[in-house]
Every structure is written in structure tokens, then in C-alpha cells.
Design a protein around this motif. Structure first.
Motif: not given
Length: 235
Positions: A126, A137, A139, A162, A186, A223, A227, A234-235
Motif C-alpha cells: 500500500m 492512497v 494499492y 508505504g 484500487g 481510508r 493508511f 502497509i507494505c
């Protein structure tokens, strides 16, 4: 006004939703759907927007072959300020080459980077970044990671949390004039209504009202909180 959708029958990763969202945001526009057998509309015309989304690795090869004869024209419309958005691994074809094991695939070379792919290991993560005063934001889900060549400075956004283009890069995507190439999925436009509203208003030179705008902004703010949560990996 006209939007060209390049090779939409190849799209993966929900990128068809970006096209659906554009249609709802721009109901009076003409949408030209270009398949792999056709000469791109931008080759002989001046679209106001060009979009291409993610695809399989085998489709990347066909797309590179299809667009190579029109590389110079794509560079000219970029220099002329046409708004272009490539998302997900459509970005791969814009670099110098894609290295997949012992195989090196020459790409379009529009931006100065290369891709190193490992088909046995998909990266998922992310990204939280900043585009001016707008937080972005998205993915990531990809077999290849992008490595900018020394001196490349045409990035889309700095990453605040991220993953960037690779594990050691704190920038995501590439941008030249109005050409944005982002690996974020996303789908990207749906996840980022604040950016989408600004971007489409810039393209049309008028204030754009997004469909279900209040609801979209509320989900976006939620969201953002997720995040930014330090307890969330997130990663």
C-alpha cells in the motif's frame, strides 16, 4: 471532448472501474475504445484524454509492439500537454526495458527507468503519498518493480508511508507535463476522489461534480485514517 481508452479488453486489477468512473464523471464526452488491431486514435487526432490500465505480462508484449510505431507521436502529444493516465503495470511499457530472468524486453523508453520482474514473487503493498496538497492512497500488486536510472527526476509523487517504485525509492510513479504513470491500483480514480475532482476540473476547465461525491469523500477520509494508522502494516 474525447477520451481514448487504449486496449481496454486487456485490463486487469479492476482498472475497468476507472473507465466506468470516467464515463459517469464525463457523461457528455465521446469515448473511443481502441483495440490492439486498430491504429490508435491519438495517432491521427487530438484526444483530450488518453487512458490505459494494467494487463497480463503477455499482453504487455503485444502492447509494446502495437505502440512502438507511434512512440514519437505519443511523445509529441505529451509535449503538447495532452492529459494521459497509465495505471498499474501499464507503466512498465514506458521504461527502457523489462528484465525478466534472462530475458530483456525492449520497451518504449518514454521515461528513464527499467523494470526488474520476478514471476515467482508478486509484490503486494500500500502507498500513501502527496500530490501537491492532496494526499493519495493506493494499492500495489506487481511482479515487476521499477528502477529509475541515474538522473531521472520526473516522478509523480513523494511517498510518505508505504512503498515507492522499489524498496529503496521514496517516489511513486512518473509525470511529464500532463502525462501521469502510476503503479497504484484500487482502482486509482475511485479511491482518490479529491485528486480525480481536481484533475478532471483541470482537463475540462470547469468544476466537475463527482457522482456520489459526499460518499466518496467520506470513504476516502476513512481510508486515509487507515493508511496513517501506525499499528497497521502497509507494505
Amino acid at each position: 471532448m474525447t477520451a481514448e481508452i487504449l486496449y481496454g479488453d486487456y485490463f486487469l486489477f479492476g482498472d475497468e472501474a476507472n473507465v466506468g468512473y470516467l464515463r459517469k464523471c464525463l457523461p457528455d464526452w465521446e469515448f473511443v475504445l481502441t483495440d490492439i488491431s486498430k491504429t490508435p486514435y491519438f495517432a491521427e487526432n487530438e484526444p483530450d484524454l488518453i487512458y490505459m490500465g494494467g494487463m497480463s505480462e503477455s499482453s504487455q508484449l503485444r502492447v509494446i509492439d502495437a505502440l512502438t510505431p507511434f512512440k514519437d507521436r505519443l511523445c509529441r502529444v505529451t509535449d503538447g500537454g495532452t492529459h494521459i493516465l497509465f495505471t498499474s503495470n501499464a507503466c512498465d511499457i514506458l521504461g527502457n526495458y523489462i528484465q525478466n530472468g534472462d530475458t530483456r524486453i525492449k520497451a518504449l523508453g518514454i521515461f528513464d527507468f527499467h523494470v526488474e520482474a520476478d514471476m515467482m514473487k508478486r509484490f503486494n503493498g500500500m502507498t500513501l503519498g502527496e500530490y501537491g496538497n492532496i494526499e493519495i492512497v493506493g494499492y500495489l500488486s506487481q511482479f515487476g518493480r521499477a528502477y529509475p536510472e541515474e538522473g531521472e527526476r520526473e516522478f509523480f509523487l513523494p511517498v510518505t508511508r508505504g512503498s515507492g517504485l522499489n524498496s529503496s525509492c521514496k517516489f511513486e510513479g512518473f509525470k511529464r507535463n500532463n502525462f501521469i504513470a502510476t503503479y497504484l491500483i484500487g482502482p486509482f480514480l475511485v479511491l482518490n476522489p479529491k485528486f480525480t475532482k481536481m484533475w478532471l476540473s483541470e482537463i475540462t476547465d470547469t468544476e466537475i461534480a463527482l457522482p456520489f461525491e459526499k460518499e466518496a469523500m467520506r470513504v476516502y477520509e476513512q481510508r486515509l485514517r487507515e493508511f496513517k494508522d501506525p499499528n497497521r502494516k502497509i507494505c
